[in-house]
Design a protein around this motif. Structure first.
Motif, short mmCIF file in Angstrom:
data_model
loop_
_atom_site.label_atom_id
_atom_site.label_comp_id
_atom_site.label_asym_id
_atom_site.label_seq_id
_atom_site.Cartn_x
_atom_site.Cartn_y
_atom_site.Cartn_z
N LYS A 278 -22.01 14.28 91.26
CA LYS A 278 -20.91 13.49 90.67
C LYS A 278 -21.07 12.01 91.02
O LYS A 278 -20.90 11.12 90.18
N GLU B 158 -23.83 10.56 89.00
CA GLU B 158 -23.36 10.27 87.63
C GLU B 158 -22.59 8.95 87.60
O GLU B 158 -22.83 8.09 86.74
N GLN B 159 -21.68 8.78 88.57
CA GLN B 159 -20.90 7.54 88.62
C GLN B 159 -21.80 6.31 88.83
O GLN B 159 -21.48 5.22 88.39
N GLN B 160 -22.93 6.52 89.51
CA GLN B 160 -23.82 5.40 89.82
C GLN B 160 -24.83 5.15 88.69
O GLN B 160 -25.72 4.33 88.84
N THR C 170 -19.16 17.59 86.30
CA THR C 170 -19.67 16.30 85.81
C THR C 170 -19.41 16.22 84.31
O THR C 170 -19.04 17.22 83.68
#
Ligand code: F42
Length: 326
Positions: free
Chosen positions: A21, A24-26, A53
């Motif tokens: 997760k 994904e955010q990065q 995700t």
């Protein structure tokens, strides 16, 4: 260029889900989960990731055609594709003899088995009734009973013939390497395979599935990667070590230290700077960026940050996001 990250489910699945997760955010594009019988199951892990995700693509990195029949693989990856809203990627490679010896499975004709399995899996994913009388993989009219969707197939490959096969039949290739010298050779083989099959080599995603370690402190980054590099050196063909100016006799010393669990010897000098340079992308964000740029120049199109990622995984994922992807 895209960015991937590898996780080994020797860690609990929920911990991997947390890291995925964060990745994904990065801004990471792909997460790859390794498949070894003694770790958590790859498809259970991908299913949890799918539920937690939203956009990151989810790949087996890589599963094999020996422990799972090609129809079972098509069903499993098709299920992950459905649960994730079309985000699945199938990474497939033959695995290694020692693993299958331990499992009582004969590891014959790895290249042929991979090639014939991909052909069958493509048929299953296309919804076809598969009838195939290969040397290693046979089907007599098996068919999926649900729509799996169109799923890219990547191959795990290092050897010249496997790389050529990837150029012929795969959407991408995951190459366990970190140095431009190895990719010079690999890109040529992949392109030759693609041309043989009448494909554009640009249609094959070339991924550096690298031992990666990043930290603001270069020494800490290197120390975190040394044991992984030791395993790579111990398992590398002599030809690959010679390509990097490393005396193949080093393999015996390093292999001996690994067998004895003498990690002090590995950290204390057996793993040299030359080995670190050949077999890892390692150091500060600037060091890693410089290596990545060299790889992109040579034809790599995806960087996969593999184990250990950094001395602190969470900090490393954020550092890659901020300093490299961002
Ligand atoms: N293996 C795993 O088990 N689990 C993983 O999670 C995993 C991840 C992974 C990620 C990236 C990656 O690159 C590899 C990864 N692997 C993983 C290893 C992977 O499964 C394969 O073992 C590895 O990539 C294959 O290595 P290789 O490309 O060197 O291929 C071997 C089999 C080889 O010998 N290749 C030769 C070559 O030149 O490419 C060809 C051998 C050949 O032609 N064999 C003939 C045939 O038909 O198979 C038979 C020849 C005869 O004499 O019978």
């Amino acid at each position: 260029m895209t960015f991937g990250i590898e996780f080994v489910p020797s860690d609990p699945v929920l911990k991997i889900s947390h890291y995925a997760k964060l990745a994904e955010q990065q801004g990471f594009d792909n997460v790859w989960i390794t498949d070894h019988y003694n770790n958590r199951d790859v498809y259970s892990t991908l299913t949890v990731l799918a539920m937690n995700t939203n956009s990151i693509k989810l790949g087996t990195g890589v599963t094999n055609p020996y422990t799972r029949n090609a129809a079972v693989t098509a069903s499993s990856i098709g299920s992950v594709n459905e649960i994730s809203g079309g985000r699945a990627i199938l990474g497939l490679g033959p695995g290694d003899k020692a693993t299958f010896d331990a499992m009582g499975i004969s590891w014959d004709k790895p290249l042929t088995t991979t090639k014939e399995s991909i052909s069958a899996i493509r048929g299953f994913l296309a919804g076809e009734k598969v009838t195939q009388d290969g040397d290693m993989v046979k089907f007599s009219g098996a068919k999926m009973a649900f729509k799996t969707g169109d799923i890219p197939i990547y191959m795990g490959a290092q050897g010249p013939k496997m790389l050529e096969l990837a150029g012929e039949v795969a959407d991408g290739v995951l190459i366990n390497a970190s140095h431009p010298k190895d990719f010079e050779v690999a890109v040529e083989k992949i392109a030759a395979g693609a041309k043989k099959a009448g494909r554009d080599p640009k249609d094959v995603d070339v991924a550096a599935y690298a031992c990666f370690s990043i930290d603001k402190d270069a020494t800490k980054a290197a120390n975190a990667a040394k044991v992984v590099v030791a395993f790579i050196v111990a398992g590398s063909p002599d030809m690959v070590l010679e390509r990097h100016g490393i005396d193949p006799s080093a393999k015996a010393d390093i292999g001996g230290a690994i067998a004895k669990g003498d990690f002090g010897a590995l950290m204390g000098g057996l793993v040299t700077d030359d080995m670190m340079n050949a077999f890892s992308i390692c150091g500060t964000p600037d060091d890693c960026k410089a290596r990545i740029n060299d790889l992109l120049d040579i034809g790599v199109t995806q960087i996969v940050a593999g184990s250990p990622i950094g001395p602190n995984k969470e900090k490393a994922i954020k550092l890659i996001g901020k300093e490299i992807i961002g």
